[in-house]
Design an enzyme around this catalytic site. Structure first.
Site, PDB file in Angstrom:
ATOM      1  N   ARG A  48       0.864  -1.180   0.000  1.00  0.00           N
ATOM      2  CA  ARG A  48       0.000   0.000   0.000  1.00  0.00           C
ATOM      3  C   ARG A  48       0.896   1.224   0.000  1.00  0.00           C
ATOM      4  NH1 ARG A  48      -3.402  -2.792  -1.413  1.00  0.00           N
ATOM      5  NH2 ARG A  48      -5.446  -3.223  -0.521  1.00  0.00           N
ATOM      6  N   GLU A  80      -4.068   7.399  -4.212  1.00  0.00           N
ATOM      7  CA  GLU A  80      -4.264   6.977  -5.608  1.00  0.00           C
ATOM      8  C   GLU A  80      -5.559   7.575  -6.153  1.00  0.00           C
ATOM      9  OE1 GLU A  80      -4.151   2.700  -5.628  1.00  0.00           O
ATOM     10  OE2 GLU A  80      -2.119   2.651  -4.805  1.00  0.00           O
ATOM     11  N   HIS A 138      -1.292   0.215  -9.703  1.00  0.00           N
ATOM     12  CA  HIS A 138      -1.915  -0.732  -8.769  1.00  0.00           C
ATOM     13  C   HIS A 138      -2.504  -1.946  -9.514  1.00  0.00           C
ATOM     14  CE1 HIS A 138      -3.888  -0.966  -4.534  1.00  0.00           C
ATOM     15  NE2 HIS A 138      -3.643  -2.186  -5.011  1.00  0.00           N
TER      16      HIS A 138
END
Ligand code: DGY
Length: 323
Positions: free
Chosen positions: A237, A266, A284
Site C-alpha cells: 500500500r 491513488e 496498482h
C-alpha cells in the site's frame, strides 16, 4: 425478497452474472468510482455492498444514521480502505479475498525488482523516443540481482511468494523482517531483528506490510539506512511507507531507484516521481489478471452467500494486519 446488493465498481462478467442471479443486485457498469456521498447513500439503500480498495469506508460513512448495510464483502486482500473497528463496532461484518492473488502480486513484485534493477523504463523510453543509436557495450547498464540480497519487509503470503521466486528462481539471498516468527519457508531466508537491519543490508527491499495504520511501517529513518546502490519496491500500500521520504531519497540519490505499484492518495502520483527515469511506476495492478480478478470477485460473492445463509463467513476479517 432477495437481499439488495451493490457492487461499487465494474466486476468481471461472470461475477456480475452470478450476483444478478442470486441477489437484487446493482452493478456499476460505468466503473466510475462512487463519491463519499454515493457511498453514504448506499449504506442506507442496500443490505450489503461489494466495495474494493479504492472505496474509502470511514467511520462517518459506517456510522451513518438509518444504515441498512450489514455485510461488506471487500474485493482485495487488503482492507485498509475500511475502518474495521467502526464496522465491527456497528455490527457490520467484513470479508476480504486472500490467497487467490498471492502469486500474481508476487509476479508483479518480481517484475518491479527486475525493471528497477535493469532500468527497463529508461531503456524502453529511449527506444520509443528514437534515441537508441544501436547496441552499446557500456550504455544503459543495470545491476545483476544474482547473489544480491533481497530484503523482505513483511513475510506474509505475498512476501513469501516474492522471496521464493527471488531465492529459487533468481539466486538472490533473502533476509526479512516479520513481526512474528515464520516457520517452514522451504527456501533459505534469514530473519532479522529489526526493519533497519534489513534496510541496511539489502540490495533490493520489497515491502509487503499492510497500510492503513496511523503511521507508515517503513519510516523515513528506515529509508535513510538504505545503501546508495539499493532499490525499493512496493506492491503493498502507498501508506505502508513514508512516500515523501522515499521521494526525497530518490531526488537526493541516497538510493538507486524504485519500483512502485501503489501510492498514497491513488490515483494521484507526484509529478517528481513521474519524471524519474530510475523509477518504474505501475497503476496498482498487482492482482490484475483476468483469472485472479474473477477469482477475487467469486470469493467476495462466496462470502456474501455465506452471510445471507447464516453460515460462518469464510474470509471474515477482524481488526489487525493482513497481507
Ligand atoms: C489487494 O487485494 O489488496 C490489492 O491491493 C488489490 O489487488
Amino acid at each position: 425478497m432477495k437481499p439488495r446488493v451493490l457492487a461499487t465498481r465494474k466486476l468481471p462478467d461472470q461475477v456480475e452474472e452470478r450476483l444478478v442471479a442470486s441477489y437484487d443486485a446493482t452493478c456499476n457498469r460505468s466503473d466510475v468510482p462512487l463519491s463519499a456521498d454515493d457511498l453514504s447513500s448506499a449504506m442506507r439503500e442496500f443490505d450489503a455492498i461489494i466495495p474494493t480498495v479504492s472505496d474509502r469506508l470511514d467511520s462517518a460513512i459506517l456510522q451513518i444514521p438509518d444504515r441498512r448495510v450489514r455485510m461488506i464483502a471487500n474485493i482485495g486482500v487488503g482492507f485498509s480502505n475500511i475502518d474495521i473497528e467502526a464496522a465491527y463496532g456497528n455490527g457490520i461484518a467484513v470479508s476480504n479475498t486472500p490467497d487467490v492473488l498471492t502469486e500474481a502480486t508476487a509476479d508483479i513484485a518480481l517484475l518491479l525488482i527486475l525493471s528497477a534493477t535493469r532500468g527497463a523504463y529508461a531503456a524502453e523510453r529511449k527506444l520509443r523516443e528514437s534515441r537508441w543509436r544501436g547496441f552499446s557495450i557500456v550504455e544503459g547498464l543495470g545491476t545483476s540481482i544474482q547473489g544480491k540480497v533481497l530484503g523482505i519487509i513483511g513475510m506474509g503470503r505475498i512476501g513469501q511468494a516474492t522471496a521464493r521466486r527471488a531465492a529459487v528462481g533468481f539466486g538472490m539471498e533473502v533476509v526479512y523482517y516479520n513481526r512474528s516468527p515464520v516457520r517452514n519457508l522451504g527456501f533459505d531466508a534469514q530473519p532479522m531483528e529489526t526493519i533497519d537491519d534489513v534496510m541496511a543490508l539489502a540490495d533490493v527491499v520489497s515491502i509487503h506490510v499492510p497500510g492503513g495504520g496511523s503511521a507508515p511501517v517503513v519510516t523515513s529513518a528506515h529509508i535513510a539506512t538504505m545503501k546508495p546502490t539499493s532499490f525499493l519496491v512496493n506492491t503493498a500500500r502507498g501508506d505502508s511507507i513514508d512516500q515523501n521520504a522515499l521521494l526525497q531519497a530518490l531526488v537526493e540519490g541516497t538510493i538507486a531507484g524504485a519500483g512502485l505499484d501503489v501510492f498514497n492518495d491513488e490515483p494521484h502520483v507526484p509529478d517528481q516521481l513521474r519524471r524519474m527515469d530510475n523509477v518504474t511506476l505501475l497503476p496498482h495492478v498487482g492482482s490484475a489478471t483476468t483469472e485472479v480478478r474473477t477469482a477475487m470477485g467469486m470469493m467476495a460473492v462466496d462470502n456474501l452467500d455465506a452471510f445471507f445463509r447464516g453460515h460462518s463467513i469464510p474470509n471474515r476479517v477482524a481488526p489487525g494486519p493482513t497481507d
